[in-house]
Design an enzyme around this catalytic site. Structure first.
Site: not given
Ligand SMILES: NC(=O)c1ccc[n+]([C@@H]2O[C@H](COP(=O)([O-])OP(=O)(O)OC[C@H]3O[C@@H](n4cnc5c(N)ncnc54)[C@H](OP(=O)(O)O)[C@@H]3O)[C@@H](O)[C@H]2O)c1
Length: 335
Positions: A8, A193
Site C-alpha cells: 500500500t 500521527y
C-alpha cells in the site's frame, strides 16, 4: 512459484523505493501496487516493468481511509489471488504538521537534543480531519483502513503450512504517552500521527497473538527520517537542503537520519528475507544509516504491554462491527 507481494502507498516515497528494491531482490515477483491514485499507480507500474520485464506488476485502486473503497479493493484482490505472501502496510499521512518552535528551541540546548531530532518527540502537532465514514483521518489511514483490509484478506493470508507476513511502516515517533484506550482515534489530542503509530505497534502484537497459529505473522519497522512528500509537509525542500550540513553532522551521533527512500527501506527489505517464525513480536526493526552513509538494521524493544494490546484489538473489533453495519446500511440506501 512466484511470491505475491501487496504494497500500500506504492506511488511515492518509501513505498515506491520498496517496490524497486523488492524487484531488484527477486525479479520474478508478483507485485501488486495498492494506490488511491490510478494514474500514479499506472506510471509506477510502467517504470517498474521497464526495468524488470520478467516481473508481474499489477495495480489495485484503494483509498485506505475510505471503508467502501477498502471493501471493494479486498473483494477484487480475493478474485485475483489465491494467496498473498507479503503485505506491506505502508500508506500513511501526517496532515498539516506544525513544528512546535518552543519545544524545538528548548530541546536544541538540552541533553535530549539528539533523541528529540531522531524521534521528533514533542516536536510536531497535526490538525486531523473527519472522513466520510466519521473516523479521524489519520487513524483511518494509518491503521484502521489497513486493519479492515487484512481482516477482509484473511482467506489469502492464513495458511498454517505456508506463512504470510504483514509488515507495517510504523515510526520511531510512536509514543505510548500520545495513545489512550479511551480515545483510540486521538480525537482530543494534537498528535494523531504518533498515536496512530503507537496503535500500529499495539495491533502488531495482538495480531501475532491471534494469528500466528494460522500461519500469519506481523512485524513493524521504522524507516528513519526520510525526505519524502510526508517530510516536505513539515519543512519545504529548500529548508531541508539548508539544514543538510547539520543533519550530516548529526548522523555521526544518531543513526535515524536515513534521508533517502532507498535507505529507509532497509528494514523492510531485511524482513522480506526473514523466517517470520523466528522474529520477536515485541521488537521494532529500524532502518539505520551511519555517519559515512552505510545502511544497516537495528532493533528496539517496544514500550508495550500485551494486556493493552489485547484491549486495543478488542476495541478495533467493536469498531469494525459498527462500521460494517453502517457501510451495509449506506449501500442498501443507495441501491
Ligand atoms: N518519511 C519519513 O521520515 C517517515 C518516518 C517514519 C515513518 N514514515 C511512514 O512511512 C510511510 C510512507 O510514507 P512516506 O514518507 O513514503 O510518505 P509519502 O511519500 O507521502 O508516501 C505516502 C504514500 O501513502 C499513500 N497514501 C496516503 N494516503 C492514502 C490513502 N488514503 N489511501 C491510499 N494511499 C494513501 C500516498 O499516496 P499518494 O501518492 O496518492 O499521495 C503515498 O503513496 C508512512 O506510513 C509514514 O507514516 C515515514
Amino acid at each position: 512459484m512466484r511470491k505475491v507481494v501487496l504494497v500500500t502507498g506504492a506511488s511515492s516515497g518509501i513505498g515506491l523505493a520498496l517496490c524497486k528494491r523488492l524487484l531488484a531482490e527477486d525479479n520474478e515477483l508478483y507485485l501488486c501496487l495498492a494506490c488511491r491514485n490510478t494514474g500514479k499507480a499506472e506510471a509506477v507500474r510502467a517504470t517498474l516493468l521497464a526495468c524488470y520485464p520478467s516481473a508481474e506488476v499489477t495495480t489495485v485502486q484503494v483509498d485506505i481511509s475510505n471503508l467502501k473503497s477498502v471493501f471493494e479493493a479486498a473483494k477484487e484482490l480475493k478474485q485475483r489471488f489465491q494467496r498473498l505472501d507479503y503485505v506491506y502496510l505502508n500508506a500513511g499521512i501526517m496532515p498539516n504538521p506544525q513544528l512546535n518552535i518552543k519545544a524545538f528551541f528548548s530541546g536544541l540546548f538540552s541533553r535530549k537534543a539528539i533523541h528529540m531530532f531522531s524521534t521528533a518527540e514533542g516536536l510536531l502537532t497535526q490538525q486531523d480531519r473527519v472522513t466520510a465514514d466519521g473516523l479521524q483521518e489519520v487513524f483511518a489511514t494509518n491503521i484502521f483502513g489497513h486493519f479492515i483490509l487484512i481482516r477482509e484478506l484473511e482467506p489469502l493470508l492464513c495458511h498454517s503450512y505456508n506463512p504470510s507476513q504483514l509488515i507495517w511502516t510504523s515510526s520511531r515517533n510512536a509514543r505510548k504517552s500520545n495513545f489512550s484506550l479511551e480515545d483510540i482515534q486521538h480525537r482530543k489530542g494534537q498528535e494523531p500521527y504518533s498515536s496512530s503509530k503507537y496503535a500500529t505497534d499495539l495491533l502488531n502484537v495482538a495480531l501475532n497473538k491471534h494469528f500466528n497459529q494460522q500461519g500469519l505473522y506481523s512485524s513493524v519497522i521504522c524507516p528513519g527520517t526520510v525526505l519524502t512528500n510526508l517530510t516536505y509537509g513539515i519543512l519545504p525542500p529548500f529548508l531541508w537542503t539548508l539544514l543538510m550540513p547539520v543533519i550530516w553532522l548529526l548522523r555521526f551521533f544518531a543513526n535515524s537520519f536515513t534521508l533517502t527512500p532507498y535507505n529507509g527501506t532497509e528494514a523492510l527489505i531485511w524482513l522480506f528475507h526473514q523466517k517470520p517464525e523466528s522474529l520477536n513480536p515485541l521488537i521494532k526493526y529500524l532502518s539505520a544509516t551511519t555517519g559515512f552513509g552505510s545502511n544497516y538494521v537495528t532493533v528496539e524493544k517496544m514500550d508495550i504491554d500485551e494486556d493493552t494490546a489485547e484491549r486495543f484489538y478488542q476495541n478495533l473489533l467493536e469498531l469494525e462491527k459498527r462500521v460494517r453495519v453502517n457501510t451495509t446500511q449506506k449501500s442498501d440506501h443507495q441501491s
